[in-house]
Design an enzyme around this catalytic site. Structure first.
Site, PDB file in Angstrom:
ATOM      1  N   LYS A 159       0.825  -1.205   0.000  1.00 23.59           N
ATOM      2  CA  LYS A 159       0.000   0.000   0.000  1.00 23.59           C
ATOM      3  C   LYS A 159       0.859   1.255   0.000  1.00 23.59           C
ATOM      4  O   LYS A 159       0.541   2.250  -0.665  1.00 23.59           O
ATOM      5  CB  LYS A 159      -0.932  -0.009   1.210  1.00 23.59           C
ATOM      6  CG  LYS A 159      -2.032  -1.068   1.126  1.00 23.59           C
ATOM      7  CD  LYS A 159      -2.809  -1.177   2.425  1.00 23.59           C
ATOM      8  CE  LYS A 159      -3.887  -2.248   2.334  1.00 23.59           C
ATOM      9  NZ  LYS A 159      -4.594  -2.468   3.602  1.00 23.59           N
ATOM     10  N   GLN A 202      -4.384  -1.584   9.774  1.00 25.96           N
ATOM     11  CA  GLN A 202      -4.274  -2.873   9.111  1.00 25.96           C
ATOM     12  C   GLN A 202      -4.992  -3.961   9.912  1.00 25.96           C
ATOM     13  O   GLN A 202      -4.777  -4.111  11.102  1.00 25.96           O
ATOM     14  CB  GLN A 202      -2.810  -3.247   8.890  1.00 25.96           C
ATOM     15  CG  GLN A 202      -2.599  -4.562   8.162  1.00 25.96           C
ATOM     16  CD  GLN A 202      -3.208  -4.561   6.776  1.00 25.96           C
ATOM     17  OE1 GLN A 202      -3.142  -3.574   6.059  1.00 25.96           O
ATOM     18  NE2 GLN A 202      -3.826  -5.679   6.396  1.00 25.96           N
ATOM     19  N   ASP A 235     -10.837   3.860   4.597  1.00 32.05           N
ATOM     20  CA  ASP A 235     -10.997   2.414   4.432  1.00 32.05           C
ATOM     21  C   ASP A 235     -12.444   1.982   4.666  1.00 32.05           C
ATOM     22  O   ASP A 235     -12.787   0.817   4.465  1.00 32.05           O
ATOM     23  CB  ASP A 235     -10.065   1.678   5.408  1.00 32.05           C
ATOM     24  CG  ASP A 235      -9.743   0.261   4.968  1.00 32.05           C
ATOM     25  OD1 ASP A 235      -9.871  -0.037   3.763  1.00 32.05           O
ATOM     26  OD2 ASP A 235      -9.378  -0.559   5.827  1.00 32.05           O
TER      27      ASP A 235
END
Length: 302
Positions: free
Chosen positions: A60, A104, A127
């Site tokens: 990423k 994450q 996200d």
């Protein structure tokens, strides 16, 4: 979308679509920097040293750099407590130079992951993992952010001319960041949505009704090819060891009309949407700043 018996499924190329998306995202990032001096910034938070997570975060960060997005990484030890993680995320939420925050997943088992997610400011939840973002998806608001994998799936459907309106959509999986928001996004596009999961009784009969099938249950080849409706659109959002998805790819390929490969289908779109939404977050901040400046100038002139 007509449902017909295919000779073999057409593969939906997520890699190519992600590349196009990232090219447009990079151009927007360049334009924003040139016009406002604002460079989009994505902060990634990683607790522990799980090898897969480390690799994914590194990917990423590389993609961020290629798209002209600043990448700020916060690695935390595996012993980090929920309170410590929440405090770290709140600090990033309060930092005006950070536009997007990615925690994450998964975090170590001793951490309250939901509490950590909720520490992310809604305006920086690129996200799409907070309850606020889920509510925005459910209510069809355009001022939030979609969960990245479901958002990427919707873009794949659009790219291949699949209109969910009036179709029967079956989502196999109920996670709060994949299965549940996936159903909400399909429902918002007028699909008739059925949620299933690993404990659904007679799953095969439900799968057989799906014009659009999204497999997101996290079990290798959990969906049998023989159960798929001829001509159906099959989205395999699973990724298991050995590059195996949640769908029996060989069997699905003989019956589906469209099929996402694993890898190269859904995965690349997830990262593309994440970075696209990071730039969008920065654009929103710049727009607010510009509007405030105009208002202040006008007030001073009176």
């Amino acid at each position: 979308m007509s449902v017909v018996e295919p000779a073999s499924a057409q593969l939906m190329n997520g890699t190519a679509l992600a590349r196009e998306t990232l090219d447009r995202t990079a151009e927007r990032a360049r334009k924003l920097l040139a016009e406002t001096g604002v460079r989009p910034c994505l902060a990634t938070v990683l607790v522990g040293d799980d090898p897969a997570s480390v690799t994914y975060v590194a990917m990423k960060r590389r993609r961020s750099a290629a798209a002209g997005i600043e990448s700020r990484h916060l690695p935390l030890p595996g012993r980090t407590t929920t309170a410590e993680l929440v405090a770290a995320i709140r600090a990033l939420s309060d930092d005006p130079t950070v536009h997007g925050i990615l925690l994450q997943h998964p975090v170590p088992a001793h951490i309250d992951e939901r509490a950590a997610f909720e520490a992310i400011a809604p305006a920086k939840d690129v996200d799409g993992v907070t309850m606020w973002s889920f509510a925005a998806m459910a209510f069809g608001r355009d001022d939030g952010f979609v969960s990245c994998t479901p958002g990427g799936i919707m873009r794949l459907l659009d790219a291949y001319g699949v209109d969910p309106a009036g179709k029967r959509a079956v989502v196999v999986g109920r996670s709060p960041i994949l299965g549940k928001p996936m159903g909400m996004l399909l429902l918002a596009r007028d699909a008739t949505v059925t949620y299933c999961h690993s404990r659904t009784v007679d799953l095969s009969s439900v799968v057989a009704t799906a014009d659009i099938l999204v497999a997101a249950v996290g079990r290798p080849e959990f969906i049998r090819g023989a159960d798929i409706k001829p001509g159906a659109v099959v989205i395999d959002a699973g990724y298991n060891p050995g590059n195996v998805g949640d769908v029996d790819a060989a069997g699905a390929g003989e019956r589906a009309g469209l099929l996402t490969p694993v890898p190269g289908g859904v995965g690349p779109m997830t990262i593309a949407v994440l970075l696209d939404q990071t730039v969008l977050a920065a654009e929103r901040v710049a727009a607010v700043a510009a509007s405030t400046a105009v208002t202040s100038t006008a007030a001073a002139a009176r």
